[in-house]
Structure formats: structure tokens, C-alpha cells
Design an enzyme around this catalytic site. Structure first.
Site, PDB file in Angstrom:
ATOM      1  N   LYS A  61       6.008  -6.336  -9.468  1.00 21.17           N
ATOM      2  CA  LYS A  61       6.965  -7.472  -9.234  1.00 21.17           C
ATOM      3  C   LYS A  61       6.602  -8.816  -9.511  1.00 21.17           C
ATOM      4  O   LYS A  61       6.933  -9.694 -10.103  1.00 21.17           O
ATOM      5  CB  LYS A  61       7.648  -7.021  -7.849  1.00 21.17           C
ATOM      6  N   TRP A 120      11.723   4.301  -0.583  1.00 21.92           N
ATOM      7  CA  TRP A 120      10.441   4.063  -0.852  1.00 21.92           C
ATOM      8  C   TRP A 120       9.778   4.726   0.544  1.00 21.92           C
ATOM      9  O   TRP A 120       8.666   5.247   0.412  1.00 21.92           O
ATOM     10  CB  TRP A 120      10.054   2.772  -1.511  1.00 21.92           C
ATOM     11  N   ASP A 174       3.738  -1.622   3.073  1.00 21.30           N
ATOM     12  CA  ASP A 174       3.897  -1.484   1.662  1.00 21.30           C
ATOM     13  C   ASP A 174       4.542  -2.781   1.378  1.00 21.30           C
ATOM     14  O   ASP A 174       5.698  -3.109   1.855  1.00 21.30           O
ATOM     15  CB  ASP A 174       4.887  -0.328   1.121  1.00 21.30           C
TER      16      ASP A 174
HETATM   17  N1  PMP Z   1       7.242   0.996  -2.791  1.00 18.31           N
HETATM   18  C1  PMP Z   1       8.273  -0.109  -3.042  1.00 18.31           C
HETATM   19  C2  PMP Z   1       8.819  -1.008  -2.064  1.00 18.31           C
HETATM   20  C3  PMP Z   1       8.708  -0.182  -4.310  1.00 18.31           C
HETATM   21  O1  PMP Z   1       9.717  -1.112  -4.636  1.00 18.31           O
HETATM   22  C4  PMP Z   1       8.316   0.541  -5.362  1.00 18.31           C
HETATM   23  C5  PMP Z   1       8.771   0.673  -6.918  1.00 18.31           C
HETATM   24  N2  PMP Z   1       9.869   0.039  -7.110  1.00 18.31           N
HETATM   25  C6  PMP Z   1       7.262   1.505  -5.000  1.00 18.31           C
HETATM   26  C7  PMP Z   1       6.705   1.427  -3.722  1.00 18.31           C
HETATM   27  C8  PMP Z   1       6.721   2.501  -6.113  1.00 18.31           C
HETATM   28  O2  PMP Z   1       5.953   1.742  -6.939  1.00 18.31           O
HETATM   29  P1  PMP Z   1       5.167   2.311  -7.969  1.00 18.31           P
HETATM   30  O3  PMP Z   1       6.081   2.815  -9.194  1.00 18.31           O
HETATM   31  O4  PMP Z   1       4.010   1.426  -8.547  1.00 18.31           O
HETATM   32  O5  PMP Z   1       4.452   3.807  -7.515  1.00 18.31           O
END
Ligand code: PMP
Length: 356
Positions: A190, A99, A166
Site C-alpha cells: 500500500k 483481515w 497490523d
Molecule cells: N491486513 C490488512 C489490513 C490488509 O489490508 C491486507 C491486504 N489487503 C492484509 C492484511 C493481507 O496482506 P497480504 O496480502 O500482504 O498477506
């Protein structure tokens, strides 16, 4: 049989959130209508949005000069909104996982990106430390909790440049000092709500410094000025978020969540360490996530992975399969997961050890 929900996201929410949201789907705030079929501009829904924003501020002690917004598009849209709004010429990115790397990729569309450090060399099983941070960065982007690999930066970093974080998978799990960040953002799915909405906590003073034109929907200013109502917000996730925030407050707030989370994670990490069949994928204690606990079979027992999965499943454990890039198991122990669920998983590990 009672299910023990260890999914990484979407993931377990408090029963309080599920029940109240289910009720509001049938009859919202005594309107006789579903929360899904009333105007977002109705006084009842405006009150929901206002309360949700106020509770985020209250629970996280958000200081003056910061605004909280709810925006569609998940955390992934934030990956581009951050550089769009903040990057004048150069930003730093700490590469601690898939991510983090995706956020970094988006930033390259807007200027120079310096990867200050990376743990990719070891499949992201540690948090890099002691790296140099150029003092002229517009911001440094970090991912505080790496959902896939089970590493977490559990302290607010002081690196002499503005920090953007993030916090998709550890927001509300431990106290943070918001004043240390220019932007904190994350997807809701989450620790907060069903998917469909992202939150951002934005330092107003950090905005308005870039020369480029920003499309209206991708401009934080738009969402701040219109109090997250520029367009139709994801009403159901925002309603659910308000329930979770209320539950957080009623259950002692963030400090009490941290205490519970340390206790739950401690139980599981202790068992992983003492049980000869398993080992944690993250070695350094200070890097071990309190939210996503990743472990694999010890080298000589890899062929028993399926057997343990079957045993844990027979005890009601759901969602413990590790991400395909790590393998093994991942138990996500978000705020809403009761200690009892961790105890069931630990008991399954003990039973497994005694049977083999
Ligand atoms: N950042 C992190 C740390 C994540 O765990 C995730 C999704 N699992 C995301 C970003 C992406 O999030 P989204 O699916 O809401 O775009």
C-alpha cells in the site's frame, strides 16, 4: 488521459519510486546489471537493505531495543508469526474486519484467543470502544486501518497490555509512538512498495519468552540476527521500498504526509457529506479512515451507482469500486496519491449532482 489511481492495494506509488526502480531494473547502481540479477550479498544490494532498514527507523523514530526486518510472505504470514513468537497462553484480538478476523483465526492454533470486541454486527462500519481488556493477555492484536471497510484507529492505544498492530494500510501515513507496540507489521503493497515483502518492527525484549520450537523462517530472531538476509530477500520490492522511504524523507517525512492525508481525506469526506447522492459507510468521524474512503449511493439513488462509476471512469478515476462485502465505492488515498486526483473525483461528484 491522466489516470487517477484509487486502488486499495497494490496501489499508487510515488513516481520517484516507479522511475528509479525502472532504471535499476535496467542498470542497478552503475553495475551494468539489473537489480533482479545481482547477488543479494553484493555490496550494492547489502547497502540497499541497510539503508531501507535505517530509513524506516529514522522516519518512524524507532527507539532503541527495536529492530526492523523485511520478510517475504506478506502480512498474512505475520498473522501466524506473531502468535508463534509471542503467545505463551492467551492473546486478545480486536475484530474490526476480515483481515483482523484472519489474524485471529491463526492465533487460535497457538493458545486461547479472547475476542475483546467486534464490530462484525454492523459489517465492521465502526471501531469498538470502551471494551474490557484482561490484564493477563500476552498481547492484544489490533488492525489500525481496515482497508475493506474504511475504519481506522488513528491514535496509539494505551490499554495496559502489549499491543501488536497490523498497519498494512496506514503505515507511514501518520506519526506513531513505536514504543507503545511490541510488534508493528504489514504488507508493503500500500504505502511502500510492490507486493512481495512485509515489514515488521519488533521489540527485542518481547521475543524469547515462549517455550515452543519456532521454525527457523518463522522466527523473528532469525531475520533480526541476519539483518533480513537469512535467505534471499525479495530484492525488487526492497529496492522499491528504499525509493519510497527516500521520497518520504525528501517530502517532509511522516508529519508532512499526515497533513496532506488529512487535507485529501477532508476534501472527499466533505463532498460525500454535502452531496445528496452519496453517503459515507462509516458514521463516526473519529473512525473514518484517512487511507480508504468508503461511500455508497444514498438509499433513494442506488440505481444510479453504475452511472456515477461511468462518469468517474471517464474522468480517469481508476480503482474506485468498493469491496464486494461493502459495495458502492472506495477511494484509497495513500501517501503517493496527489491532491489533484481527489479534486478530480470530487469534481466528478459535483458534476454528477448537477446533471441529475
Ligand atoms: N491486513 C490488512 C489490513 C490488509 O489490508 C491486507 C491486504 N489487503 C492484509 C492484511 C493481507 O496482506 P497480504 O496480502 O500482504 O498477506
Amino acid at each position: 488521459m491522466k489516470k487517477h489511481n484509487f486502488y486499495a492495494g497494490p496501489s499508487i506509488l510515488p513516481e520517484f519510486t516507479i522511475k528509479n526502480t525502472a532504471e535499476a531494473v535496467l542498470n542497478f547502481a552503475g553495475t551494468g546489471l539489473s537489480v533482479m540479477e545481482v547477488s543479494h550479498r553484493s555490496k550494492e544490494f547489502v547497502a540497499v537493505m541497510d539503508q531501507a532498514i535505517a530509513l524506516v527507523k529514522e522516519l518512524l523514530n524507532v527507539p532503541a531495543g527495536y529492530q526492523v526486518v523485511f520478510i517475504g510472505g506478506g502480512a498474512s504470514t505475520q498473522f501466524c508469526m506473531v502468535p508463534f513468537n509471542l503467545m505463551k497462553s492467551k492473546a486478545g484480538y480486536l475484530n474490526t474486519g476480515a483481515w483482523a478476523a484472519k489474524a485471529q483465526k491463526e492465533a487460535k492454533l497457538f493458545g486461547d484467543v479472547i475476542e475483546v470486541a467486534s464490530s462484525k454486527d454492523a459489517n465492521y462500519n465502526y471501531i469498538p470502544k470502551g471494551f474490557d481488556v484482561p490484564s493477563d493477555l500476552d498481547y492484544l492484536h489490533i488492525t489500525t486501518n481496515n482497508t475493506i471497510y474504511g475504519t481506522e484507529i488513528k491514535t496509539d492505544l494505551d490499554l495496559g497490555v502489549p499491543i501488536v498492530a497490523d498497519m498494512s494500510s496506514d503505515i507511514f501515513s501518520r506519526p506513531i509512538d513505536v514504543s507503545k507496540y511490541d510488534i508493528i507489521y504489514g504488507g508493503a503493497q500500500k504505502n511502500l512498495a510492490p507486493s512481495g515483502v512485509a515489514f515488521a518492527i519488533v521489540k527485542e525484549g518481547a521475543l524469547g519468552k515462549v517455550d515452543r520450537q519456532i521454525p527457523t523462517m518463522l522466527d523473528y530472531r532469525t531475520h533480526i540476527d541476519k539483518e533480513s538476509m537469512f535467505n534471499t530477500p525479495p530484492v525488487l520490492p526492497v529496492y522499491a521500498a528504499l525509493q519510497t522511504l527516500t521520497w518520504l524523507k525528501d517530502n517532509g517525512g511522516i508529519a508532512s504526509m499526515e497533513k496532506r492525508n488529512i487535507e485529501k481525506a477532508g476534501l472527499l469526506y466533505d463532498e460525500i457529506e454535502s452531496n445528496k447522492f452519496f453517503k459515507a459507510t462509516v458514521e463516526a468521524d473519529e473512525d473514518k479512515s484517512l487511507m480508504n474512503i468508503c461511500f455508497v449511493m444514498n438509499d433513494e439513488y442506488t440505481e444510479l451507482e453504475k452511472d456515477f462509476m461511468e462518469l468517474a471512469t471517464s474522468k480517469g478515476c481508476v480503482g474506485i469500486k468498493g469491496h464486494r462485502s461493502v459495495g458502492g465505492f472506495r477511494a484509497s488515498t495513500y501517501n503517493a496519491l496527489p491532491k489533484e486526483s481527489v479534486e478530480v473525483l470530487v469534481a466528478a461528484m459535483k458534476e454528477f449532482a448537477s446533471k441529475h
